[in-house]
Design an enzyme around this catalytic site. Structure first.
Site: not given
Length: 692
Positions: A468, A479, A493
């Site tokens: 999560s 990124d 998740k």
């Protein structure tokens, strides 16, 4: 209610009363349950993230799931039973919308009757005395999920003869004498019979709702009033217990995850995917251990809960064990998990390269927390993950570290706001995560404050239990090119749930989905590390991809963001240095070999021998391989060898004083980050600020 529906209910009621004098306490659904069923249907149809259609296709899937929930191993119901209720396949949507629940209750009545009869059959066999010789060539199939339904009682008798024989042999191989074996099995099956006779209408309704919601996704759940109260307690973390999230798998209670900072986590004695087979109270070794195989999950949880400072004893089969005979009893002192137990902490690892000393800071972040009460009260010094990590980063900077590792292993998430603000410590202002709702609307969250607290070399350490908010953080760092991601693929998740009240109970509903700034979902696939570590956690046992009906991975449009660095340019060099170090590192060699061995044993172990000598030889051969791996590791570390593989976890002070397995991952992460820092300083790569 239509006349047709009313006549159907009367017909089903008459059939049910004629069929069985079941001891089910509440054999008919209540008006409250009928209303809740309709509300669940409306919630799924109009409020769930996915485009849910409760038609015939869904009904057939829900019917199969209900049968799997009731009898996943095809051990109680007959093919004729299933055929008799086959008409439900295309009518479960009507059962929800119209509150026509009587056929579901009738199916449960049939299942309960078969289960009671089977347990009475077993107890009669025990009373008559077991005459097993354990000398035949019989084998018991371990997983009958998806097997055809039995055509006759005689076919089930043969299956249960083998299952009972295996249960007896398992006890004997665990050094129980025949009297103890008999008592343990009687306790197990009498307990199951007593519990099944206490089943009430809310239990039956809950099973049906589990089938209904489980067809949609694994995180959408119905909570009865009692379950809702328990869920609230867990969310407040005020429960006094051991800090473990449990789930059922076939007849066993399995550890799903540990609460960071909780008693079980601190003890090091319990791990995800371990199975609990018995529970006892107090420190007395002679105190009764209650067998919990086949017991209802809520009852097992109630037994493990208890007042702070008291001791619970658990008979545990380690996740890596390939035979249920290989259990060990552990003791855990119950406690209350507090915010302080879950607070971020730091350390400095000193390394040497070419005669020079280097220092790498490590910050462990067990969860994304915030003291909501203090925050809402307007207190200026409230505790939170971001505030605590910011303080620790300042301390590490003051000590002139060469880089910082953020350890998010076993971090199951928490406050989304904290994940966003924590990213802001390491980047200038920018987006951090995209959230798409059921209507396809995308909300962009991010750091709005200019500047960063730390712009030096950074690594994020994750594992399969990082989920999560942890995945949002790791994905954003990756990124942005802000740092390295190390360890194992994360949980996967990438969905958001809300808890909504119903007229009877509550529903936890998946309402949205997370996406990285690159547009990739964290759902199902998780975050792939730049450098992969070996792991003993089986991804087929733990993780979103291991759950039935998990929502699929997909993509949305990437947002505009810039790169803070280009670590991918030197990944191969970093991987080469990593491989060179771990090729002869005792802990990493062990991790790799043990993971491969466990996978091999599980793939081969589709059945077990019911011949005592052969079973003993198979077990000894498997454990000899596991013990050899452990002792090879210990010899390389200068530790005394073990005589029994089961003793390898948690109770060896000498091993704890050396370099345990999880510690090896932290130290190797520091080594990799130092490699990266030296490459940056040496000019082999450069930090770029190109907009994307």
């Amino acid at each position: 209610m239509s006349l047709t529906v009313a006549l159907r209910r009367l017909t089903v009621l008459a059939l049910t009363l004629l069929f069985s004098a079941s001891t089910l306490a509440t054999s008919l659904p209540t008006d409250a349950q009928r209303q809740a069923a309709a509300e669940v249907a409306e919630s799924l149809r109009y409020s769930h993230y996915a485009d849910v259609s409760l038609g015939n296709d869904w009904s057939r899937q829900a019917f199969r799931r209900l049968l799997d929930i009731l009898d996943s191993q095809r051990a109680y119901l007959l093919a004729s039973d299933v055929d008799e209720f086959r008409h439900l396949e295309d009518r479960l949507d009507e059962a929800l919308y119209d509150g026509e629940l009587e056929p579901i209750y009738a199916l449960y009545e049939r299942y309960q009757q078969r289960l009671e009869n089977r347990l009475e059959w077993i107890l009669a066999r025990l009373d008559a005395g077991l005459d097993f010789t354990f000398e035949s060539d019989d084998r018991l199939e371990l997983d009958r999920d998806g097997a055809p339904w039995a055509q006759s009682e005689a076919e089930l008798d043969e299956l249960w003869r083998k299952r009972l024989k295996n249960a007896a042999l398992t006890q004997l191989l665990a050094d129980q004498d025949e009297a103890q074996m008999h008592d343990n099995l009687r306790q197990r099956y009498e307990g199951q019979l007593n519990r099944i006779r206490q089943t009430n209408g809310d239990d039956v309704f809950g099973l049906f709702m589990a089938a209904v919601t489980g067809t949609i996704d694994p995180h959408t759940e119905y909570f009865s009033p009692r379950q809702g109260e328990s869920f609230d307690i867990q969310m407040r973390l005020s429960l006094e217990g051991i800090g473990a999230l449990l789930q059922t798998e076939d007849e066993y209670v399995k550890v799903a995850s540990l609460v960071p900072g909780g008693p079980a986590d601190k003890s090091g004695l319990l791990a995800p995917a371990d199975r609990i087979v018995a529970v006892g109270q107090g420190e007395d070794d002679d105190a009764e251990m209650v067998n919990v195989v086949g017991m209802r999950l809520d009852e097992v949880v109630d037994m493990i809960r208890g007042p702070k400072g008291s001791v619970v004893r658990l008979d545990v089969v380690p996740a890596q064990a390939v035979d249920m005979t290989r259990s060990r009893i552990i003791e855990i002192t119950r406690d209350t998990v507090t915010l302080e137990d879950q607070a971020a902490s730091r350390e400095i690892i000193e390394l040497e390269r070419d005669g020079e000393r280097h220092r790498i800071g490590v910050i462990q972040v067990p969860t994304f927390y915030v003291d909501f009460d203090a925050w809402q009260a307007g207190e200026s010094d409230y505790r939170s993950t971001t505030r605590d990590v910011a303080r620790l980063v300042q301390e590490l900077k003051a000590e002139d570290v060469d880089g910082i590792v953020l350890d998010l292993r076993n971090n199951g998430g928490g406050a989304l706001h904290e994940a966003n603000s924590l990213i802001g410590l390491f980047i200038d202002r920018g987006p951090t995560v995209q959230v798409r709702d059921a209507r396809g609307r995308i909300s962009l969250y991010g750091d709005t404050e200019s500047g960063s607290l730390y712009d030096g070399p950074l690594a994020v350490l994750v594992n399969r239990l990082s989920a999560s908010a942890s995945e949002i953080f790791a994905g954003a760092i990756q990124d942005y090119g802000r740092g390295l991601v190390l360890g194992n693929r994360t949980f996967g998740k990438g969905t958001v749930q809300t808890l909504n009240d119903l007229s009877h109970g509550q529903i936890k509903l998946t309402r949205a989905k997370f996406y990285r700034i690159s547009g990739e979902s964290t759902q199902h696939r998780g975050v792939d590390p730049d450098i992969l570590f070996p792991s003993l956690i089986d991804p087929e046992e733990i993780g979103e991809s291991s759950l039935d009906n998990a929502l699929a991975w997909d993509q949305v449009r990437a947002v505009q963001y810039r790169h803070y660095g280009e670590p991918w340019r030197v990944i191969e060099a970093l991987r080469a240095g990593h491989r060179e170090r771990i090729d002869d590192h005792p802990n990493f060699v062990y991790l790799q070999n043990q993971a491969e061995l466990v996978r091999e044993l599980r793939e081969d172990r589709t059945s077990v021998s019911l011949n005592r000598e052969r079973r003993q030889r198979e077990l000894e051969a498997q454990e000899a391989r596991q013990l050899a791996l452990e002792n090879t590791r210990r010899e390389a570390l200068g530790l005394e060898p073990l005589e029994d593989w089961v003793d390898a976890r948690g109770n060896d002070e000498e091993a704890e004083a050396a370099t345990p397995l999880d510690r090896a991952e932290v130290e190797e992460s520091a080594e990799i980050l130092l490699d990266y820092a030296l490459l940056l300083d040496g000019g082999d790569t450069r930090l770029s600020h190109n907009d994307r």
